[in-house]
Design an enzyme around this catalytic site. Structure first.
Site, PDB file in Angstrom:
ATOM      1  N   LYS A  91       0.802  -1.198   0.000  1.00  0.00           N
ATOM      2  CA  LYS A  91       0.000   0.000   0.000  1.00  0.00           C
ATOM      3  C   LYS A  91       0.846   1.265   0.000  1.00  0.00           C
ATOM      4  CE  LYS A  91      -3.368  -2.149   3.072  1.00  0.00           C
ATOM      5  NZ  LYS A  91      -3.923  -2.091   4.459  1.00  0.00           N
ATOM      6  N   GLU A  98       8.146   2.939  -5.964  1.00  0.00           N
ATOM      7  CA  GLU A  98       8.188   2.375  -4.609  1.00  0.00           C
ATOM      8  C   GLU A  98       8.278   3.497  -3.571  1.00  0.00           C
ATOM      9  OE1 GLU A  98       7.227   0.407  -2.691  1.00  0.00           O
ATOM     10  OE2 GLU A  98       8.451  -1.377  -2.517  1.00  0.00           O
ATOM     11  N   ASP A  99       7.757   3.214  -2.391  1.00  0.00           N
ATOM     12  CA  ASP A  99       7.800   4.222  -1.325  1.00  0.00           C
ATOM     13  C   ASP A  99       9.170   4.262  -0.648  1.00  0.00           C
ATOM     14  OD1 ASP A  99       7.402   1.675  -0.256  1.00  0.00           O
ATOM     15  OD2 ASP A  99       5.934   2.287   1.233  1.00  0.00           O
ATOM     16  N   ASP A 139      14.072  -0.700   2.054  1.00  0.00           N
ATOM     17  CA  ASP A 139      14.599  -0.942   3.387  1.00  0.00           C
ATOM     18  C   ASP A 139      15.571  -2.118   3.272  1.00  0.00           C
ATOM     19  OD1 ASP A 139      14.595  -0.522   6.226  1.00  0.00           O
ATOM     20  OD2 ASP A 139      13.222  -2.184   6.465  1.00  0.00           O
ATOM     21  N   LYS A 150      16.814   3.634   2.471  1.00  0.00           N
ATOM     22  CA  LYS A 150      17.560   3.475   3.724  1.00  0.00           C
ATOM     23  C   LYS A 150      18.680   2.481   3.452  1.00  0.00           C
ATOM     24  CE  LYS A 150      13.918   2.774   6.763  1.00  0.00           C
ATOM     25  NZ  LYS A 150      13.317   2.495   8.098  1.00  0.00           N
ATOM     26  N   PHE A 187      12.815   4.939  11.714  1.00  0.00           N
ATOM     27  CA  PHE A 187      11.496   4.535  11.251  1.00  0.00           C
ATOM     28  C   PHE A 187      10.696   5.787  10.912  1.00  0.00           C
ATOM     29  CE2 PHE A 187       7.218   2.894  11.240  1.00  0.00           C
ATOM     30  CZ  PHE A 187       7.401   1.715  10.528  1.00  0.00           C
ATOM     31  N   VAL A 188      10.221   5.852   9.689  1.00  0.00           N
ATOM     32  CA  VAL A 188       9.499   7.042   9.245  1.00  0.00           C
ATOM     33  C   VAL A 188       8.038   6.718   8.924  1.00  0.00           C
ATOM     34  CG1 VAL A 188      11.503   8.340   8.418  1.00  0.00           C
ATOM     35  CG2 VAL A 188      10.363   6.721   6.874  1.00  0.00           C
ATOM     36  N   ARG A 241      -0.559   7.034   7.327  1.00  0.00           N
ATOM     37  CA  ARG A 241      -0.331   7.094   5.875  1.00  0.00           C
ATOM     38  C   ARG A 241      -0.793   8.432   5.305  1.00  0.00           C
ATOM     39  NH1 ARG A 241       0.991   1.908   4.053  1.00  0.00           N
ATOM     40  NH2 ARG A 241       0.016   0.170   5.119  1.00  0.00           N
TER      41      ARG A 241
HETATM   42  P1  IMP Z   1      11.815  -4.381   2.488  1.00  0.00           P
HETATM   43  O1  IMP Z   1      12.675  -3.427   1.663  1.00  0.00           O
HETATM   44  O2  IMP Z   1      11.420  -5.618   1.770  1.00  0.00           O
HETATM   45  O3  IMP Z   1      12.432  -4.630   3.828  1.00  0.00           O
HETATM   46  O4  IMP Z   1      10.439  -3.714   2.845  1.00  0.00           O
HETATM   47  C1  IMP Z   1      10.112  -2.464   2.461  1.00  0.00           C
HETATM   48  C2  IMP Z   1       8.746  -2.185   3.004  1.00  0.00           C
HETATM   49  O5  IMP Z   1       8.766  -2.113   4.434  1.00  0.00           O
HETATM   50  C3  IMP Z   1       8.300  -0.823   2.528  1.00  0.00           C
HETATM   51  O6  IMP Z   1       7.629  -0.915   1.286  1.00  0.00           O
HETATM   52  C4  IMP Z   1       7.458  -0.344   3.658  1.00  0.00           C
HETATM   53  O7  IMP Z   1       6.133  -0.805   3.504  1.00  0.00           O
HETATM   54  C5  IMP Z   1       8.064  -0.996   4.885  1.00  0.00           C
HETATM   55  N1  IMP Z   1       8.983  -0.071   5.576  1.00  0.00           N
HETATM   56  C6  IMP Z   1      10.320  -0.118   5.607  1.00  0.00           C
HETATM   57  N2  IMP Z   1      10.851   0.878   6.334  1.00  0.00           N
HETATM   58  C7  IMP Z   1       9.788   1.609   6.778  1.00  0.00           C
HETATM   59  C8  IMP Z   1       9.674   2.799   7.591  1.00  0.00           C
HETATM   60  O8  IMP Z   1      10.635   3.433   8.038  1.00  0.00           O
HETATM   61  N3  IMP Z   1       8.396   3.226   7.813  1.00  0.00           N
HETATM   62  C9  IMP Z   1       7.300   2.584   7.334  1.00  0.00           C
HETATM   63  N4  IMP Z   1       7.365   1.474   6.572  1.00  0.00           N
HETATM   64  C10 IMP Z   1       8.607   0.994   6.298  1.00  0.00           C
HETATM   65 MG    MG Z   2       5.647  -0.898   0.611  1.00  0.00          MG
END
Ligand code: IMP
Ligand code: MG
Length: 183
Positions: free
Chosen positions: A50, A106-107, A110, A138, A159-160, A172
């Site tokens: 989302k 992508e948002d 991480d 990040k 954490f944002v 959100r």
């Molecule tokens: P990853 O890169 O597979 O670990 O997951 C990325 C997802 O984790 C993102 O699309 C977000 O939904 C969530 N996420 C990672 N860091 C944050 C944060 O700082 N705040 C809120 N959601 C986060």
């Molecule tokens: Mg996401």
């Protein structure tokens, strides 16, 4: 966690990390770059729900060339701490992407795990090209190798929340990116 009280909700917002104005300026620039790069090409912007829904809404309106929009939702599964995993696509595109230049919107990147698996899945479908744009990165948290073609903001390991990003599904709807405070 459940909020009914506005004051309590606000108390968890430690500080604004990236303002509405900064986000708007970065998106205007990215939109112009997308216009130049994809002019005359069939473009499909793919957002992973989302978290990226706000970014996609604003970025798509900063793009002025013809484009289509698609949504996906995915859950990734990893065994232990290995960097290989499986992705379960719970909502898929309706388009046959072999006819498109695909740009994943992508948002935040991480650990990179979900995005890596989604990108691999999309690459198997033979798009004309595949690139990634992310609002936030990040890099300190990365466990698998993946880099975006365009990153609007690189942030420290905090954490944002806001601008599509949640904490337990809340926040959100904040119009900016903020640092979340536990207490
Ligand atoms: P990853 O890169 O597979 O670990 O997951 C990325 C997802 O984790 C993102 O699309 C977000 O939904 C969530 N996420 C990672 N860091 C944050 C944060 O700082 N705040 C809120 N959601 C986060
Ligand atoms: Mg996401």
């Amino acid at each position: 966690m459940e909020f009914t009280d506005r004051k309590q909700y606000q108390d968890h917002i430690r500080r604004v990390m990236i303002s509405e104005e900064e986000i708007r300026a970065a998106i205007a620039k990215a939109g112009a770059e997308i216009d130049a790069e994809y002019a005359g090409k069939p473009l499909l912007l793919v957002s992973i729900l989302k978290g990226a829904f706000v970014f996609l809404a604003d970025l798509s309106r900063a793009v002025s060339i013809p484009c289509e929009i698609g949504f996906m939702q995915a859950q990734s599964y990893y065994e232990g701490t290995t960097s290989s995993g499986k992705v379960n696509i719970t909502l898929d595109l309706t388009q046959d992407i072999s006819q498109y230049h695909v740009l994943i919107v992508e948002d935040i990147i991480d650990t990179g795990r979900t995005l890596k698996l989604v990108a691999e899945e999309l690459r198997r479908r033979n798009p004309l090209s595949l690139k990634i744009i992310t609002l936030l990165d990040k890099p300190d948290r990365r466990v698998v190798e993946i880099t975006a073609d365009r990153t609007l903001f690189t942030i420290p390991d905090e954490f944002v929340i806001g601008y599509g990003l949640d904490c337990a599904e809340y926040y959100r709807n904040l119009p900016y990116i903020a640092e979340y405070s536990e207490t």
